[in-house]
Design a protein around this motif. Structure first.
Motif, PDB file in Angstrom:
ATOM      1  N   LEU A 184      30.566  51.239  91.204  1.00  0.00           N
ATOM      2  CA  LEU A 184      30.056  52.090  90.131  1.00  0.00           C
ATOM      3  C   LEU A 184      29.030  51.372  89.257  1.00  0.00           C
ATOM      4  CD1 LEU A 184      33.373  53.795  88.898  1.00  0.00           C
ATOM      5  CD2 LEU A 184      31.723  54.640  90.578  1.00  0.00           C
ATOM      6  N   LYS A 185      27.999  52.128  88.860  1.00  0.00           N
ATOM      7  CA  LYS A 185      27.025  51.668  87.869  1.00  0.00           C
ATOM      8  C   LYS A 185      27.294  52.443  86.576  1.00  0.00           C
ATOM      9  CE  LYS A 185      22.738  50.967  88.576  1.00  0.00           C
ATOM     10  NZ  LYS A 185      21.295  51.180  88.909  1.00  0.00           N
ATOM     11  N   ILE A 186      27.501  51.706  85.491  1.00  0.00           N
ATOM     12  CA  ILE A 186      27.966  52.324  84.249  1.00  0.00           C
ATOM     13  C   ILE A 186      27.181  51.798  83.050  1.00  0.00           C
ATOM     14  CG2 ILE A 186      29.958  52.566  82.700  1.00  0.00           C
ATOM     15  CD1 ILE A 186      31.764  52.401  85.148  1.00  0.00           C
ATOM     16  N   VAL A 187      26.828  52.708  82.142  1.00  0.00           N
ATOM     17  CA  VAL A 187      26.249  52.337  80.844  1.00  0.00           C
ATOM     18  C   VAL A 187      27.380  52.277  79.826  1.00  0.00           C
ATOM     19  CG1 VAL A 187      24.564  52.899  79.066  1.00  0.00           C
ATOM     20  CG2 VAL A 187      24.117  53.533  81.440  1.00  0.00           C
ATOM     21  N   VAL A 188      27.422  51.220  79.025  1.00  0.00           N
ATOM     22  CA  VAL A 188      28.493  51.017  78.043  1.00  0.00           C
ATOM     23  C   VAL A 188      27.891  50.970  76.639  1.00  0.00           C
ATOM     24  CG1 VAL A 188      30.311  49.452  77.241  1.00  0.00           C
ATOM     25  CG2 VAL A 188      29.909  49.748  79.694  1.00  0.00           C
ATOM     26  N   ASP A 189      28.495  51.700  75.709  1.00  0.00           N
ATOM     27  CA  ASP A 189      28.049  51.678  74.313  1.00  0.00           C
ATOM     28  C   ASP A 189      29.254  51.488  73.395  1.00  0.00           C
ATOM     29  OD1 ASP A 189      26.917  51.978  71.846  1.00  0.00           O
ATOM     30  OD2 ASP A 189      25.821  53.814  72.309  1.00  0.00           O
ATOM     31  N   PRO A 190      29.433  50.276  72.841  1.00  0.00           N
ATOM     32  CA  PRO A 190      30.545  50.049  71.902  1.00  0.00           C
ATOM     33  C   PRO A 190      30.214  50.461  70.471  1.00  0.00           C
ATOM     34  CG  PRO A 190      29.402  47.990  72.331  1.00  0.00           C
ATOM     35  CD  PRO A 190      28.717  49.028  73.180  1.00  0.00           C
ATOM     36  N   LEU A 191      29.014  51.020  70.262  1.00  0.00           N
ATOM     37  CA  LEU A 191      28.610  51.522  68.948  1.00  0.00           C
ATOM     38  C   LEU A 191      28.768  50.479  67.842  1.00  0.00           C
ATOM     39  CD1 LEU A 191      29.859  55.239  69.043  1.00  0.00           C
ATOM     40  CD2 LEU A 191      27.498  54.429  68.974  1.00  0.00           C
ATOM     41  N   TYR A 192      28.379  49.251  68.132  1.00  0.00           N
ATOM     42  CA  TYR A 192      28.343  48.149  67.156  1.00  0.00           C
ATOM     43  C   TYR A 192      29.730  47.730  66.659  1.00  0.00           C
ATOM     44  CZ  TYR A 192      23.721  50.417  66.648  1.00  0.00           C
ATOM     45  OH  TYR A 192      22.513  51.020  66.868  1.00  0.00           O
ATOM     46  N   GLY A 193      30.792  48.241  67.272  1.00  0.00           N
ATOM     47  CA  GLY A 193      32.111  48.090  66.678  1.00  0.00           C
ATOM     48  C   GLY A 193      33.020  47.079  67.335  1.00  0.00           C
ATOM     49  N   ALA A 194      34.321  47.280  67.125  1.00  0.00           N
ATOM     50  CA  ALA A 194      35.335  46.333  67.582  1.00  0.00           C
ATOM     51  C   ALA A 194      35.497  46.315  69.092  1.00  0.00           C
ATOM     52  CB  ALA A 194      36.676  46.658  66.927  1.00  0.00           C
ATOM     53  N   GLY A 195      34.968  47.320  69.778  1.00  0.00           N
ATOM     54  CA  GLY A 195      35.075  47.365  71.237  1.00  0.00           C
ATOM     55  C   GLY A 195      34.110  46.453  71.961  1.00  0.00           C
ATOM     56  N   ARG A 196      33.231  45.770  71.219  1.00  0.00           N
ATOM     57  CA  ARG A 196      32.295  44.824  71.840  1.00  0.00           C
ATOM     58  C   ARG A 196      33.060  43.724  72.580  1.00  0.00           C
ATOM     59  NH1 ARG A 196      30.102  41.932  67.942  1.00  0.00           N
ATOM     60  NH2 ARG A 196      31.547  42.775  66.405  1.00  0.00           N
ATOM     61  N   GLY A 197      32.687  43.526  73.839  1.00  0.00           N
ATOM     62  CA  GLY A 197      33.328  42.482  74.623  1.00  0.00           C
ATOM     63  C   GLY A 197      34.661  42.887  75.221  1.00  0.00           C
ATOM     64  N   TYR A 198      35.106  44.078  74.964  1.00  0.00           N
ATOM     65  CA  TYR A 198      36.359  44.576  75.534  1.00  0.00           C
ATOM     66  C   TYR A 198      36.077  45.503  76.716  1.00  0.00           C
ATOM     67  CZ  TYR A 198      39.586  42.657  72.054  1.00  0.00           C
ATOM     68  OH  TYR A 198      40.347  41.801  71.295  1.00  0.00           O
ATOM     69  N   THR A 211      25.349  48.198  82.179  1.00  0.00           N
ATOM     70  CA  THR A 211      24.257  48.028  81.218  1.00  0.00           C
ATOM     71  C   THR A 211      24.845  48.333  79.847  1.00  0.00           C
ATOM     72  OG1 THR A 211      22.567  48.714  82.810  1.00  0.00           O
ATOM     73  CG2 THR A 211      22.001  48.869  80.465  1.00  0.00           C
ATOM     74  N   VAL A 212      24.691  47.410  78.886  1.00  0.00           N
ATOM     75  CA  VAL A 212      25.325  47.574  77.571  1.00  0.00           C
ATOM     76  C   VAL A 212      24.258  47.788  76.501  1.00  0.00           C
ATOM     77  CG1 VAL A 212      26.965  46.602  75.920  1.00  0.00           C
ATOM     78  CG2 VAL A 212      27.137  45.994  78.344  1.00  0.00           C
ATOM     79  N   VAL A 213      24.494  48.770  75.619  1.00  0.00           N
ATOM     80  CA  VAL A 213      23.621  48.990  74.459  1.00  0.00           C
ATOM     81  C   VAL A 213      24.448  48.844  73.187  1.00  0.00           C
ATOM     82  CG1 VAL A 213      22.069  50.502  75.729  1.00  0.00           C
ATOM     83  CG2 VAL A 213      24.010  51.505  74.520  1.00  0.00           C
ATOM     84  N   HIS A 214      23.765  48.520  72.087  1.00  0.00           N
ATOM     85  CA  HIS A 214      24.408  48.389  70.763  1.00  0.00           C
ATOM     86  C   HIS A 214      25.550  47.382  70.794  1.00  0.00           C
ATOM     87  CE1 HIS A 214      22.938  52.800  70.485  1.00  0.00           C
ATOM     88  NE2 HIS A 214      21.975  51.979  70.104  1.00  0.00           N
ATOM     89  N   ASP A 215      25.291  46.263  71.441  1.00  0.00           N
ATOM     90  CA  ASP A 215      26.326  45.244  71.631  1.00  0.00           C
ATOM     91  C   ASP A 215      26.214  44.141  70.581  1.00  0.00           C
ATOM     92  OD1 ASP A 215      28.491  44.060  72.870  1.00  0.00           O
ATOM     93  OD2 ASP A 215      27.282  42.975  74.344  1.00  0.00           O
ATOM     94  N   PHE A 216      26.082  44.526  69.314  1.00  0.00           N
ATOM     95  CA  PHE A 216      26.061  43.549  68.219  1.00  0.00           C
ATOM     96  C   PHE A 216      26.647  44.213  66.986  1.00  0.00           C
ATOM     97  CE2 PHE A 216      22.059  45.837  68.306  1.00  0.00           C
ATOM     98  CZ  PHE A 216      21.827  46.193  66.990  1.00  0.00           C
ATOM     99  N   LEU A 247      28.305  56.809  85.382  1.00  0.00           N
ATOM    100  CA  LEU A 247      28.973  57.160  84.125  1.00  0.00           C
ATOM    101  C   LEU A 247      28.335  56.441  82.942  1.00  0.00           C
ATOM    102  CD1 LEU A 247      32.781  56.878  85.036  1.00  0.00           C
ATOM    103  CD2 LEU A 247      31.642  58.973  84.283  1.00  0.00           C
ATOM    104  N   GLY A 248      28.463  57.046  81.773  1.00  0.00           N
ATOM    105  CA  GLY A 248      28.224  56.376  80.510  1.00  0.00           C
ATOM    106  C   GLY A 248      29.519  56.401  79.725  1.00  0.00           C
ATOM    107  N   LEU A 249      29.973  55.255  79.252  1.00  0.00           N
ATOM    108  CA  LEU A 249      31.264  55.160  78.574  1.00  0.00           C
ATOM    109  C   LEU A 249      31.083  54.519  77.205  1.00  0.00           C
ATOM    110  CD1 LEU A 249      33.390  53.923  81.623  1.00  0.00           C
ATOM    111  CD2 LEU A 249      33.194  56.271  80.761  1.00  0.00           C
ATOM    112  N   ALA A 250      31.647  55.133  76.190  1.00  0.00           N
ATOM    113  CA  ALA A 250      31.499  54.639  74.820  1.00  0.00           C
ATOM    114  C   ALA A 250      32.834  54.696  74.092  1.00  0.00           C
ATOM    115  CB  ALA A 250      30.468  55.479  74.068  1.00  0.00           C
ATOM    116  N   VAL A 251      32.950  53.877  73.058  1.00  0.00           N
ATOM    117  CA  VAL A 251      34.113  53.909  72.165  1.00  0.00           C
ATOM    118  C   VAL A 251      33.611  53.949  70.725  1.00  0.00           C
ATOM    119  CG1 VAL A 251      35.760  52.781  73.705  1.00  0.00           C
ATOM    120  CG2 VAL A 251      34.269  51.379  72.268  1.00  0.00           C
ATOM    121  N   ASP A 252      34.473  54.371  69.819  1.00  0.00           N
ATOM    122  CA  ASP A 252      34.079  54.450  68.412  1.00  0.00           C
ATOM    123  C   ASP A 252      34.243  53.095  67.729  1.00  0.00           C
ATOM    124  OD1 ASP A 252      36.841  54.276  68.139  1.00  0.00           O
ATOM    125  OD2 ASP A 252      36.981  55.857  66.636  1.00  0.00           O
TER     126      ASP A 252
END
Length: 473
Positions: A184-198, A211-216, A247-252
């Motif tokens: 699978l190829k997946i885009v990940v967006d942790p939305l700058y939050g606590a999910g970064r690196g998880y 591919t990760v965006v907003h990873d800070f 897929l694109g997967l994000a957390v709050d």
């Protein structure tokens, strides 16, 4: 003088208005008093925090209060997801946990959430005791404090990194082999939050190309609420229009809620995903426990439960009710329309990270996009459409709506109300496919309108009559 009030998920307030260091000390002392009275203080308390402004400072303030009361503290060494903290409470058999997060609320908010030893959000009978003691302390402040330095030297305070234990627990609940074989190829967006690196780490370990965006860290969350909705996931949606991604997967902000974007850029409604996940878990795991949803969540879940012959539990809004059922091993899955879910044998708390991995598993096992899987489900249940509208009102209008709902109408134009459900808000059921819920938020000056129907015409009609009822003088 402000009063402390716990809402559906802890105490939340605006930073530097009511959410101050003094008030944090007050609530922390109230929790310390509660733990000493009802739990085993020697088990210690896990303290975590998200990436909001000053969260780690508030966490250290709470640590000083707990240690001052002789209660051992295990404090996370970086921003940590809410479900990870819940898992660590259970793993350590701790007396409880305190988490500094306002979840998906705007950046100016922070919050304090207490979880007792069973790992889920505190139930009302617990928060009422803490509230009562906190408001006593607001009148007559009395704190027991030990500095972080002294507590560390005395062995009362320990810094922890709970990631690896949590990673192992999550991967144990997912079909990792299926995901690895699917490439699978997946885009990940942790939305700058606590999910970064998880989430990104777990997907990489499951063999995904990411591919990760907003990873800070950004305490302002890019100028928006850290809620994984189509509005906040625009960058992901743009990337996903390149159909090479599955897929694109994000957390709050605290990673307890999820956002899922399908191949081609289609946002998957959390109501639909919860029902799809229930169907998938029963089919692949053979679990025949019940299912739970909040009163605001789609009755598509009911249709799937009925097809499989399992019990359906309807709960008030607030994951504590679902968490209680998980802790009793009464359900296969429980979730809310606001994109929170957990599954059997996992933490009694929302877990957006687990939900995202479950979405990857569903695509990998079926070989179909989530949109295709939803189409297949509708072929069995019939189409179910829903929408939520947030109406920001003045306190006077909020009070007016609250007063009107004390005498619920029996008709809305040509629609006859067949049943009224009042376990949380006021839910008007018109027939087996149409319903409307009006609920005043417990954390914001907002009235939420939920509508559900089998077609867009009926859905829009319900939305219009609901808004008219809320806004009329």
């Amino acid at each position: 003088m402000a009063t402390i009030k716990f809402g559906t998920s802890g105490w939340r307030a605006i930073i530097a208005d009511e959410f101050t260091f003094h008030n944090v000390r007050v609530v922390s002392q109230a929790i310390a008093d509660y733990i000493k009275k009802t739990e085993n203080p020697a088990g210690g308390v896990v303290i975590g925090y998200d990436s909001r402004f000053m969260s780690e400072n508030f966490a250290h303030t709470t640590a000083e209060i707990l240690c001052g009361n002789g209660i051992p503290v295990f404090i996370c060494d970086r921003a940590t997801p809410t479900p990870t903290i819940a898992f660590e409470i259970l793993r350590r058999k701790a007396a409880g946990g305190i988490n500094f997060t306002a979840s998906h609320n705007p950046p100016e908010y922070n919050g304090l959430k207490f979880s007792p030893a069973w790992g889920g959000p505190a139930l009302p009978e617990t928060t009422r005791q803490i509230e009562r003691r906190a408001n006593e302390l607001m009148q007559h402040p009395e704190f027991q404090i030990k500095s972080v330095e002294d507590a560390t030297a005395e062995g009362l305070l320990t810094r922890i990194d709970p990631r690896e234990d949590y990673f192992a627990a999550v991967l144990d609940k997912i079909d990792v082999d299926a995901i690895q074989n699917a490439n699978l190829k997946i885009v990940v967006d942790p939305l700058y939050g606590a999910g970064r690196g998880y989430l990104s780490t777990l997907l990489e370990r499951a063999g995904c190309e990411i591919t990760v965006v907003h990873d800070f860290r950004d305490p302002l969350f890019g100028g928006a609420q850290p809620e994984p909705s189509p509005e906040t996931l625009k960058e992901m949606l743009n990337i996903m229009r390149d159909r090479s991604y599955h897929l694109g997967l994000a957390v709050d902000g605290d990673a307890d809620r999820y956002g899922i974007v399908d191949n081609g850029g289609t946002f998957i409604n959390p109501n639909a995903f919860l029902a799809m996940a229930l169907d998938h878990l029963i089919t692949t795991r053979g679990w025949k426990k019940g299912a739970a949803r909040s009163v605001a969540t789609s009755q598509l879940v009911d249709k799937v439960a009925q097809q499989h012959g399992i019990e359906l539990h309807e709960t008030p809004v607030g994951f504590k009710w679902i968490g209680d059922l998980i802790s009793k091993d009464a359900i296969t899955i429980g979730g809310e329309e606001s994109a929170g879910l957990t599954i059997r044998h996992h933490v009694p708390e929302k877990d957006g990270i687990l939900a995202c991995l479950l979405a990857a598993e569903m695509v990998a096992v079926s070989g179909k996009t989530l949109s295709q899987q939803l189409k297949d489900l509708y072929a069995k249940t019939g189409t179910v459409l829903n929408e939520r509208v947030n109406l920001h009102l003045t306190p006077q209008r909020m009070a007016s709506v609250r007063e009107k709902l004390k005498t619920p109408p029996t008709r809305f134009g040509e629609l006859t109300v067949e049943k009224v459900v009042t376990i949380d808000g006021t839910k008007f059921i018109f027939d087996d496919s149409r319903w409307m819920l009006i609920r005043l938020s417990g954390t914001e000056p907002v009235v939420r309108l939920y509508v559900e129907a089998s077609n867009t015409t009926d859905l829009e009609h319900l939305k219009q009559i609901g808004m008219a009822y809320i806004e009329e003088e």
